[in-house]
Design an enzyme around this catalytic site. Structure first.
Site, mmCIF file in Angstrom:
data_model
loop_
_atom_site.group_PDB
_atom_site.id
_atom_site.type_symbol
_atom_site.label_atom_id
_atom_site.label_comp_id
_atom_site.label_asym_id
_atom_site.label_seq_id
_atom_site.Cartn_x
_atom_site.Cartn_y
_atom_site.Cartn_z
ATOM 1 N N ASN A 147 0.848 -1.199 0.000
ATOM 2 C CA ASN A 147 0.000 0.000 0.000
ATOM 3 C C ASN A 147 0.881 1.246 0.000
ATOM 4 O OD1 ASN A 147 -2.867 0.992 0.345
ATOM 5 N ND2 ASN A 147 -1.881 2.078 2.034
ATOM 6 N N ASP A 260 -5.766 20.186 10.546
ATOM 7 C CA ASP A 260 -6.005 19.139 9.549
ATOM 8 C C ASP A 260 -6.590 19.677 8.250
ATOM 9 O OD1 ASP A 260 -8.695 19.592 9.947
ATOM 10 O OD2 ASP A 260 -9.191 17.483 10.201
HETATM 11 C C1 LIG Z 1 -0.955 15.725 2.062
HETATM 12 C C2 LIG Z 1 -1.813 14.613 2.598
HETATM 13 C C3 LIG Z 1 -1.673 14.215 3.924
HETATM 14 C C4 LIG Z 1 -2.447 13.176 4.436
HETATM 15 N N1 LIG Z 1 -2.294 12.788 5.735
HETATM 16 C C5 LIG Z 1 -3.012 11.749 6.224
HETATM 17 C C6 LIG Z 1 -2.835 11.297 7.571
HETATM 18 O O1 LIG Z 1 -2.018 11.845 8.330
HETATM 19 N N2 LIG Z 1 -3.574 10.238 8.008
HETATM 20 C C7 LIG Z 1 -4.499 9.623 7.189
HETATM 21 O O2 LIG Z 1 -5.154 8.682 7.618
HETATM 22 N N3 LIG Z 1 -4.694 10.035 5.917
HETATM 23 C C8 LIG Z 1 -3.967 11.074 5.421
HETATM 24 N N4 LIG Z 1 -4.148 11.490 4.129
HETATM 25 C C9 LIG Z 1 -5.154 10.821 3.297
HETATM 26 C C10 LIG Z 1 -4.690 9.496 2.730
HETATM 27 O O3 LIG Z 1 -3.403 9.543 2.189
HETATM 28 C C11 LIG Z 1 -5.675 9.124 1.651
HETATM 29 O O4 LIG Z 1 -6.965 9.133 2.198
HETATM 30 C C12 LIG Z 1 -5.445 7.813 0.995
HETATM 31 O O5 LIG Z 1 -6.440 7.713 0.044
HETATM 32 C C13 LIG Z 1 -5.558 6.623 1.900
HETATM 33 O O6 LIG Z 1 -5.729 5.533 1.061
HETATM 34 P P1 LIG Z 1 -5.679 4.021 1.528
HETATM 35 O O7 LIG Z 1 -6.680 3.827 2.625
HETATM 36 O O8 LIG Z 1 -6.005 3.280 0.279
HETATM 37 O O9 LIG Z 1 -4.301 3.749 1.985
HETATM 38 C C14 LIG Z 1 -3.389 12.534 3.597
HETATM 39 C C15 LIG Z 1 -3.512 12.935 2.269
HETATM 40 C C16 LIG Z 1 -2.735 13.956 1.760
HETATM 41 C C17 LIG Z 1 -2.893 14.349 0.313
#
Ligand SMILES: Cc1cc2nc3c(=O)[nH]c(=O)nc-3n(C[C@H](O)[C@H](O)[C@H](O)COP(=O)(O)O)c2cc1C
Length: 452
Positions: A147, A260
């Site tokens: 991932n 956030d």
């Molecule tokens: C700049 C940035 C920072 C992020 N920080 C977080 C974070 O600290 N914690 C979190 O859960 N998601 C964070 N996200 C969102 C996830 O990266 C995003 O929702 C991603 O789609 C998760 O996908 P997954 O569940 O398939 O791994 C962030 C996104 C961006 C663009």
């Protein structure tokens, strides 16, 4: 090497006059992000060549506008989402290579010292400097699936960070599985990669669907991956900086507050802990930072979700002209060619069902610009009917991190004109307006009020 990396992309921005350079020394605490904010107002990326206390340069606002996405996908702004959907249909598997620029410098043991990085303190109220543009890459111990997601990381010590990664986010799920068998989770953090990797990391894909395959699909060529030095994880060979380490099992420590994506301070909470084992980086490495809630953050998260929505609506047969999941990720505006009364409500149900984060969906006619909230509001107040153009769905799944149960219901709003209405909209457009240069008309003086 594919030659596709952050540097080649920044050169494209530079040629398009979309990149500002700052040569004077800038403090990574507050000053840097205040300058980023000023650049954001004019949709410019910005490169800090001289950051106090660090030898690394810092870049921000890398994908601050839709125009930048259109440059990336080599299409017009209006067609960006359609082009994304087309390319995403053909996933491209990553390619393993033996080495790459990210191995220019390999720092292990005591040399793996994160205090050399220009980690930014963005705003008053943030408890510490945070790595905010780090893409966490980790392998699921049950299935072997890798991932990739953005996760903010609070700097604590030269080899220790807090990391925010709770389920249902996939990294949290994967860590939970490692923890169940009593193991730390090996995690690599990539900072500074090509925007296609960034878009892929910010996309929520079904568990098991490879984020690198999406990046490869968007680029139409494979992402090149190279093995880490101290952990069994593969990372982009062209990345600027890689942090190798482990998220500890059964350890949670205070993390936050940090402002956030929705512009609230998330209070301090017990969160995971990342222990650094190695740093590898390119010569002259460029550190990327993103302040939560800025246009860059929102655009990164919105693009893949807009593509997902477009795909769902298009497959359901709606004639979608354009749609927007900005400026706030919990709402979307869809402009359609309406064929039947009631159809906008069907379109809103489709969108609200396709993407669970959505709380609001406003459907407008094709002459309304979904990226212009004034235009959308105009449609709502002049064409929408509060008595029958609105429906509310209580208790539906919404954005998951919801302390006060604010996001678990939905509203669809039909802001289209009745098909029988024949009144033509007054166009604000004046023939020739796009060619007017005000400076050619205006004299540089004050008064007198009458000269002729
Ligand atoms: C700049 C940035 C920072 C992020 N920080 C977080 C974070 O600290 N914690 C979190 O859960 N998601 C964070 N996200 C969102 C996830 O990266 C995003 O929702 C991603 O789609 C998760 O996908 P997954 O569940 O398939 O791994 C962030 C996104 C961006 C663009």
């Amino acid at each position: 090497m594919s030659g596709r990396d952050l540097r080649t992309y920044l050169q494209i921005l530079d040629s398009a006059d979309l990149l500002l350079h700052v040569d004077r020394e800038v403090d990574p605490k507050f000053e840097l992000s205040s300058v980023v904010k000023a650049a954001e107002k004019q949709d410019s990326a910005i490169f800090f060549h001289n950051v106090k206390g660090s030898k690394f340069g810092v870049v921000a606002n890398v994908v601050v506008s839709r125009k930048m996405f259109s440059l990336l996908l080599n299409t017009s702004e209006a067609d960006t989402v359609r082009e994304y959907v087309k390319r995403a249909e053909n996933p491209v598997k990553p390619k393993i290579v033996s080495t790459g620029p990210v191995k220019d410098h390999i720092l292990t043991g005591a040399s793996a010292d994160a205090s050399v990085l220009p980690i930014v303190t963005h705003a008053i109220g943030d408890v510490a400097p945070f790595i905010t543009a780090g893409m966490a890459i980790a392998k699921d111990p049950e299935t072997g699936y890798t991932n990739m997601s953005f996760n903010r990381m609070q700097y604590k010590e030269a080899d220790k960070f807090g990391i925010r990664m709770m389920a249902p986010q996939h990294l949290g799920v994967i860590h939970g599985r490692a923890e169940k068998i009593g193991k730390n989770l090996e995690v690599a953090i990539a900072i500074g990669a090509h925007p296609f990797e960034m878009i892929a990391a910010s996309s929520t894909l079904p568990f098991g669907v490879d984020h690198f395959e999406l990046a490869g699909a968007l680029a139409q060529s494979p992402v090149e991956l190279v093995k880490c030095e101290t952990i069994d994880v593969n990372v982009p060979a062209n990345a600027e900086i890689i942090l190798e380490g482990e998220v500890l099992a059964n350890v949670r420590e205070d993390e936050g507050p940090y402002g956030d994506v929705f512009q609230f301070y998330i209070p301090q909470a017990k969160n995971h802990v990342f222990r650094l084992k190695a740093i590898t980086h390119r010569t002259g490495a460029i550190y990327h930072t993103i302040q939560a809630g800025t246009k860059e953050d929102i655009h990164l998260l919105a693009l893949s979700r807009e593509a997902h929505l477009y795909h769902a609506l298009n497959h359901a047969g709606f004639q979608v002209k354009a749609l927007s999941n900005t400026p706030s990720l919990l709402g979307c505006v869809v402009s359609i060619k309406k064929r039947f009364e009631g159809e906008p409500k069907n379109a809103a149900m489709c969108a609200l069902g396709a993407h669970s984060w959505l709380k609001y969906c406003v459907v407008v006619d094709e002459d309304v610009n979904p990226f212009d909230m004034n235009d959308v509001w105009w449609a709502m107040v002049t064409r929408g009917r509060p008595d029958n153009g609105i429906f509310i769905v209580p208790e539906a799944r919404g954005f998951p991190r919801d302390l006060h149960h604010i996001h678990q219901s939905k509203i669809g709003i039909d802001a289209t004109a009745p098909l029988e209405a024949t009144e033509e909209r007054v166009r604000k457009y004046i023939p020739g307006e796009e060619n007017v240069e005000l400076s050619k008309y205006v004299s540089q003086r004050k008064g007198p009020l009458r000269t002729t």
